[in-house]
Scaffold this active site. Structure first.
Site, mmCIF file in Angstrom:
data_model
loop_
_atom_site.group_PDB
_atom_site.id
_atom_site.type_symbol
_atom_site.label_atom_id
_atom_site.label_comp_id
_atom_site.label_asym_id
_atom_site.label_seq_id
_atom_site.Cartn_x
_atom_site.Cartn_y
_atom_site.Cartn_z
ATOM 1 N N TYR A 131 -0.690 3.632 -1.354
ATOM 2 C CA TYR A 131 0.166 3.844 -0.187
ATOM 3 C C TYR A 131 0.998 2.578 0.019
ATOM 4 O O TYR A 131 0.458 1.468 0.057
ATOM 5 C CB TYR A 131 -0.655 4.126 1.075
ATOM 6 C CG TYR A 131 0.207 4.235 2.310
ATOM 7 C CD1 TYR A 131 0.885 5.413 2.587
ATOM 8 C CD2 TYR A 131 0.362 3.157 3.168
ATOM 9 C CE1 TYR A 131 1.709 5.509 3.703
ATOM 10 C CE2 TYR A 131 1.188 3.245 4.288
ATOM 11 C CZ TYR A 131 1.853 4.419 4.555
ATOM 12 O OH TYR A 131 2.669 4.506 5.646
ATOM 13 N N ASP B 6 1.754 -5.498 -3.413
ATOM 14 C CA ASP B 6 1.889 -5.104 -2.015
ATOM 15 C C ASP B 6 0.660 -5.602 -1.260
ATOM 16 O O ASP B 6 -0.389 -4.965 -1.257
ATOM 17 C CB ASP B 6 2.015 -3.578 -1.927
ATOM 18 C CG ASP B 6 2.067 -3.073 -0.493
ATOM 19 O OD1 ASP B 6 1.879 -3.891 0.435
ATOM 20 O OD2 ASP B 6 2.264 -1.858 -0.298
ATOM 21 N N TYR C 155 2.281 10.403 12.845
ATOM 22 C CA TYR C 155 1.452 11.423 12.216
ATOM 23 C C TYR C 155 0.785 12.323 13.247
ATOM 24 O O TYR C 155 -0.411 12.613 13.168
ATOM 25 C CB TYR C 155 0.402 10.758 11.303
ATOM 26 C CG TYR C 155 1.033 9.980 10.185
ATOM 27 C CD1 TYR C 155 1.643 10.624 9.119
ATOM 28 C CD2 TYR C 155 1.064 8.591 10.216
ATOM 29 C CE1 TYR C 155 2.252 9.917 8.106
ATOM 30 C CE2 TYR C 155 1.675 7.867 9.210
ATOM 31 C CZ TYR C 155 2.270 8.532 8.152
ATOM 32 O OH TYR C 155 2.875 7.826 7.152
ATOM 33 N N LYS D 237 2.177 -6.949 8.432
ATOM 34 C CA LYS D 237 1.035 -6.736 9.316
ATOM 35 C C LYS D 237 0.553 -7.995 10.017
ATOM 36 O O LYS D 237 1.050 -8.347 11.073
ATOM 37 C CB LYS D 237 -0.096 -6.036 8.561
ATOM 38 C CG LYS D 237 0.200 -4.566 8.258
ATOM 39 C CD LYS D 237 -1.025 -3.813 7.827
ATOM 40 C CE LYS D 237 -0.716 -2.359 7.485
ATOM 41 N NZ LYS D 237 -0.307 -1.546 8.636
#
Length: 431
Positions: A148, A249, A20, A278
């Site tokens: 997201y 998620d 990004y 993660k």
């Protein structure tokens, strides 16, 4: 040495594309030379308390001797073998652990490369499941606004279509069904009217829906919002009522971050498919897992293909699985509940900013502290201030937040908190 530093940074800015970040006006990238415990050391000499746990993954801190040793031992045996037709002890041990610790009913484990890929796998599982049941019309996904789920294409299709990171690609992605984002905060009183529109969408679209996907309790990169557990419970009931699979998620929330081992436990529900990533390896290597029920796995296996149609080259990587086994063992040994409770108590001090005219909202849940500002901050400018205060915090948009390693000390946590409280009033940090 100074010239080499300058040359390296110039090369980085001219040739290396960071996440990004523009290649014409790149954000500063600070060069790390060492990381240990909760500290990141820069080549310019600063030692920074890491408030991000390297995008929420390094829960035990950097350079942990137990994980280091597990990886050394594994790499001396073998670092990788293909998972097609072969297996190995690190993967077997990891999958045993995951089945034992995750919500009830999730008995089959698919090991993948990253969190985003685990979402792709979950979506493919849902679609292939209904295809195997001869219900080929059930191919759409439903989710909530403000979510997201990752950067790959199927994952992008269920991210927020307007305010998310991926609206640029809307014309190339699957067309999902979007419900309003959960409107009642985690600690507010519940009102059944909060799910009226959600109920209407299930009634209208259930015949074409393969699955409903949601981040349990915490909407992460889409806004760092904490919503009421009853909403998640209602989603589970609607999925059951209308014969729609539920994908949870938990890539960001799994392994204790919200104060429960998995955020689904706040609502006392179990999904049909669960995505993990993660913190799975303690931030050492990329690894993810998608778990599902026996019924889903057996239905897919009895369908036209006879197999699940996915197989990453590095699936079940032994080195990553060894790191994950060590990380999950540490999670239990370190009493993660008391670690998170201590972090949550300390982060409440951020409430001192609630009255600041540039602050919209301050919220804390488990090991997550968020200061939402009235307008976006200038990332480069605010990070420069944070480094002067001896911390690494990377805000985005209007969100200045911390999700530190679980092993952070009270003094180190206070350094993070004081940095935020001192930096927010600076007039030059705004976009």
């Amino acid at each position: 040495m100074i010239k080499k530093h300058t040359d390296d940074i110039q090369f980085d800015q001219q040739h290396i594309w960071h996440p990004y970040t523009s290649m014409t006006t790149p954000l500063p990238a600070y060069k790390v030379v060492k990381a240990k415990g909760v500290h990141i050391e820069l080549d310019s000499g600063e030692k920074l308390v890491d408030g991000m746990a390297s995008w929420w993954s390094v829960v035990h801190g950097y350079n942990h001797p137990v994980i280091n040793q597990a990886m050394h031992q594994q790499i001396d045996d073998f670092s990788h073998v293909m998972f097609g037709g072969l297996t190995h002890q690190p993967a077997i041990d990891l999958c045993r652990r995951l089945i034992k610790m995750t919500p009830e009913g999730l008995d089959k484990v698919f090991l993948a490369d990253s969190g985003s890929v685990s979402v792709e796998v979950a979506i493919k599982m849902a679609i292939q499941y209904w295809h195997s049941k001869k219900q080929q019309k059930k191919t759409r996904l439903m989710t909530v606004l403000g979510g997201y789920h990752g950067d790959t294409f199927a994952a992008m299709s269920v991210c927020d279509p307007v305010n998310g990171m991926h609206q640029l690609f809307q014309g190339f992605m699957a067309n999902g069904v979007f419900a309003p984002r959960p409107g009642i905060n985690f600690d507010e009183s519940w009102d059944d009217s909060a799910v009226t529109e959600l109920q209407n969408l299930f009634a209208a679209h259930h015949q074409e829906l393969a699955a409903f996907i949601i981040e349990p309790i915490v909407q992460g990169a889409g806004g760092m919002r904490f919503y009421h557990p009853e909403y998640l419970k209602q989603v589970r009931e609607l999925c059951d009522q209308y014969n729609v699979l539920l994908i949870a998620d938990e890539i960001a929330t799994g392994f204790g971050r919200t104060g429960k081992l998995f955020a689904c436990e706040h609502a006392n529900i179990s999904p049909d498919i669960l995505c993990l990533g993660k913190a799975l390896t303690g931030g050492y290597l990329t690894l993810a897992a998608t778990l599902c029920t026996t019924e889903i796995a057996e239905t897919i296996s009895s369908g036209e293909a006879g197999v699940f149609m996915h197989g990453p080259t590095f699936m079940g990587n032994p080195l990553a699985c060894s790191a994950a086994n060590a990380s999950l063992a540490l999670l239990e040994q370190n009493h993660w509940q008391s670690q998170i409770e201590s972090i949550e108590t300390s982060l409440q001090a951020l409430a001192d900013l609630q009255s600041h005219p540039q602050v919209e909202n301050v919220r804390v849940l488990g090991g997550i502290g968020v200061v939402e500002t009235v307008r976006p901050v200038n990332t480069a400018k605010i990070q420069a201030h944070f480094i002067k205060h001896g911390v690494w915090i990377r805000p985005f948009g209007k969100l200045v937040y911390v999700m530190p390693p679980y092993v952070i000390s009270n003094d180190e946590l206070q350094t993070l908190i004081e940095a935020i409280i001192n930096v927010i009033p600076n007039e030059d940090i705004w976009g």
